[in-house]
Design a protein around this motif. Structure first.
Motif, PDB file in Angstrom:
ATOM      1  N   PHE A  51       0.802  -1.258  -0.034  1.00 17.16           N
ATOM      2  CA  PHE A  51       0.028  -0.250  -0.035  1.00 17.16           C
ATOM      3  C   PHE A  51       0.853   1.145   0.214  1.00 17.16           C
ATOM      4  O   PHE A  51       1.869   1.335   0.999  1.00 17.16           O
ATOM      5  CB  PHE A  51      -0.904  -0.257   1.167  1.00 17.16           C
ATOM      6  N   GLY A  52       0.873   2.113  -0.904  1.00 16.22           N
ATOM      7  CA  GLY A  52       1.519   3.454  -1.101  1.00 16.22           C
ATOM      8  C   GLY A  52       2.882   3.389  -1.828  1.00 16.22           C
ATOM      9  O   GLY A  52       3.184   4.592  -1.984  1.00 16.22           O
ATOM     10  N   GLN A  63      -2.517   7.202  -9.586  1.00 17.99           N
ATOM     11  CA  GLN A  63      -2.689   8.334  -8.766  1.00 17.99           C
ATOM     12  C   GLN A  63      -1.281   8.607  -8.136  1.00 17.99           C
ATOM     13  O   GLN A  63      -0.442   7.975  -8.227  1.00 17.99           O
ATOM     14  CB  GLN A  63      -3.713   8.274  -7.836  1.00 17.99           C
ATOM     15  N   SER A  64      -1.196   9.848  -7.591  1.00 15.16           N
ATOM     16  CA  SER A  64      -0.028   9.948  -6.347  1.00 15.16           C
ATOM     17  C   SER A  64      -0.441   9.031  -5.478  1.00 15.16           C
ATOM     18  O   SER A  64      -1.339   8.708  -5.098  1.00 15.16           O
ATOM     19  CB  SER A  64      -0.108  11.431  -5.932  1.00 15.16           C
ATOM     20  N   GLN A  65       0.656   8.598  -4.760  1.00 11.85           N
ATOM     21  CA  GLN A  65       0.623   7.742  -3.626  1.00 11.85           C
ATOM     22  C   GLN A  65       0.156   8.257  -2.404  1.00 11.85           C
ATOM     23  O   GLN A  65       0.680   9.381  -1.963  1.00 11.85           O
ATOM     24  CB  GLN A  65       2.060   6.706  -3.456  1.00 11.85           C
ATOM     25  N   PRO A  66      -0.636   7.781  -1.437  1.00 15.34           N
ATOM     26  CA  PRO A  66      -1.211   6.344  -1.638  1.00 15.34           C
ATOM     27  C   PRO A  66      -2.274   6.332  -2.998  1.00 15.34           C
ATOM     28  O   PRO A  66      -3.267   6.891  -2.853  1.00 15.34           O
ATOM     29  CB  PRO A  66      -1.763   6.005  -0.533  1.00 15.34           C
ATOM     30  N   ASP A  67      -2.222   5.288  -3.733  1.00 11.50           N
ATOM     31  CA  ASP A  67      -3.129   5.284  -4.842  1.00 11.50           C
ATOM     32  C   ASP A  67      -4.371   4.457  -4.453  1.00 11.50           C
ATOM     33  O   ASP A  67      -4.292   3.152  -5.031  1.00 11.50           O
ATOM     34  CB  ASP A  67      -2.499   4.777  -6.065  1.00 11.50           C
ATOM     35  N   ALA A  72      -7.347  -0.611  -3.874  1.00  6.42           N
ATOM     36  CA  ALA A  72      -8.636  -1.166  -3.581  1.00  6.42           C
ATOM     37  C   ALA A  72      -9.266  -2.040  -4.572  1.00  6.42           C
ATOM     38  O   ALA A  72      -9.718  -3.189  -4.214  1.00  6.42           O
ATOM     39  CB  ALA A  72      -9.527   0.027  -3.040  1.00  6.42           C
ATOM     40  N   TRP A  73      -8.959  -1.629  -5.928  1.00  2.00           N
ATOM     41  CA  TRP A  73      -9.527  -2.531  -6.985  1.00  2.00           C
ATOM     42  C   TRP A  73      -8.761  -3.733  -7.167  1.00  2.00           C
ATOM     43  O   TRP A  73      -9.425  -4.511  -7.196  1.00  2.00           O
ATOM     44  CB  TRP A  73      -9.374  -1.657  -8.324  1.00  2.00           C
ATOM     45  N   SER A 130       4.463  -6.532  -6.252  1.00  2.00           N
ATOM     46  CA  SER A 130       4.898  -4.894  -6.150  1.00  2.00           C
ATOM     47  C   SER A 130       6.430  -4.885  -6.839  1.00  2.00           C
ATOM     48  O   SER A 130       6.707  -3.695  -6.558  1.00  2.00           O
ATOM     49  CB  SER A 130       4.720  -4.373  -4.705  1.00  2.00           C
ATOM     50  N   GLU A 131       6.964  -5.727  -7.067  1.00  2.00           N
ATOM     51  CA  GLU A 131       8.458  -5.736  -7.162  1.00  2.00           C
ATOM     52  C   GLU A 131       8.696  -6.552  -8.462  1.00  2.00           C
ATOM     53  O   GLU A 131       8.065  -7.306  -8.918  1.00  2.00           O
ATOM     54  CB  GLU A 131       9.282  -6.138  -6.409  1.00  2.00           C
ATOM     55  N   HIS A 132       9.722  -6.016  -9.234  1.00  2.00           N
ATOM     56  CA  HIS A 132      10.157  -6.506 -10.307  1.00  2.00           C
ATOM     57  C   HIS A 132      11.499  -7.465 -10.127  1.00  2.00           C
ATOM     58  O   HIS A 132      12.515  -6.961  -9.527  1.00  2.00           O
ATOM     59  CB  HIS A 132      10.875  -5.581 -11.298  1.00  2.00           C
TER      60      HIS A 132
END
Length: 301
Positions: A51-52, A63-67, A72-73, A130-132
């Protein structure tokens, strides 16, 4: 070097060295279990996101974080969508390959309890999407592969046979590190409709076809396909491949994410598409590990 006027080009392009080119029309011919010619598996991606910060598929431009909107989607999939899909899979008696971020075990263990009860295959899919993975050093990547295998073994009683990188992100060494850690196959490559033997620095690693066409992220998020169109893609791919498989044994994967196809308007169409495959009855409905087991025992090529 090859000269094109004032432009010089190297004779040979860089290559990965994992496999050699062979046309699908000139390979060994074999059957899947029961004399079937098309193996079909569903790969269900269970993912959890920071999150964020970090990466994540987006319903709308980030969006700007937190998105909150996009986070939520995606979280809808773990809270609602996955449970609707479980009901669908149970009604169709479909086996699954469950591609799991190990963060799911901490965030929503009830989800993993449900798939464990079904006897589905649990496939390692990193710790979080969230990571590559491809950006990691060799030591960090090795620790990721080891940590995911250990966590899944602790929860499921056995280590995973397969791996799918978050975002299909590989380093140049990923196949080598997978083989060295004891993984038996990778789902990262979409280069074929048949399993392929990959060369690594310590032996063979199977590559099982994983779709980027019949995959709801590229189809729905990137190309903006509707739920009805995505379902039609599944049906059309199946109908075409079942005919193609008369000449060559094939593998068809279907890649799904609960936050996408678990949405009610898409779920209704997915039910139609998967019901079509089950009702047809000609395919081997299976899991990636069962494909690998069969190939290792039968040695058809």
């Amino acid at each position: 070097m090859i000269s094109y006027g004032n432009f010089m080009m190297a004779d040979d392009l860089p290559t990965h060295g994992r496999y050699v080119y062979t046309p699908i029309t000139a390979r060994a011919n074999y059957d899947w279990p029961g004399g079937r010619r098309l193996a079909v598996y569903v790969g269900l991606n269970l993912e959890h996101f920071a999150f964020g910060n970090g990466l994540g598929a987006a319903l709308v431009p980030a969006q700007s974080q937190p998105d909150v909107l996009n986070y939520a989607w995606r979280d809808y999939g773990n809270r609602v969508g996955v449970w609707r899909l479980l009901e669908l899979f149970d009604n169709l008696s479909l086996p699954l390959g469950v591609l799991v971020n190990t963060a799911i075990y901490d965030y929503c263990p009830e989800v993993m309890d449900a798939f464990r009860a079904r006897g589905d295959e649990i496939i390692a899919h990193g710790h979080t999407n969230s990571e590559h993975q491809g950006e990691m050093s060799e030591d960090v990547e090795r620790r990721l592969l080891d940590g995911c295998a250990r966590r899944i073994a602790r929860e499921e009683g056995m280590e995973p046979a397969g791996w799918l990188s978050p975002w299909i992100s590989e380093s140049a060494l990923t196949p080598d590190l997978l083989r060295e850690r004891g993984y038996r196959y990778t789902l990262n490559w979409c280069h074929d409709d048949q399993p392929t033997r990959f060369s690594t620095r310590s032996g063979q690693l199977w590559s099982i076809p994983y779709p980027q066409e019949i995959n709801d992220i590229p189809a729905v998020v990137a190309r903006l396909a509707s739920g009805a169109l995505f379902a039609d893609m599944i049906v059309d791919t199946y109908d075409e491949m079942i005919e193609q498989s008369v000449a060559e044994p094939l593998v068809m994967g279907i890649a799904l994410h609960p936050y996408i196809v678990g949405q009610p308007h898409r779920l209704r169409h997915l039910r139609r598409a998967l019901g079509h495959i089950v009702a047809d009855g000609r395919a081997w409905l299976t899991r990636p590990v069962d494909i690998v087991d069969y190939l290792d025992v039968s040695q058809p090529f």
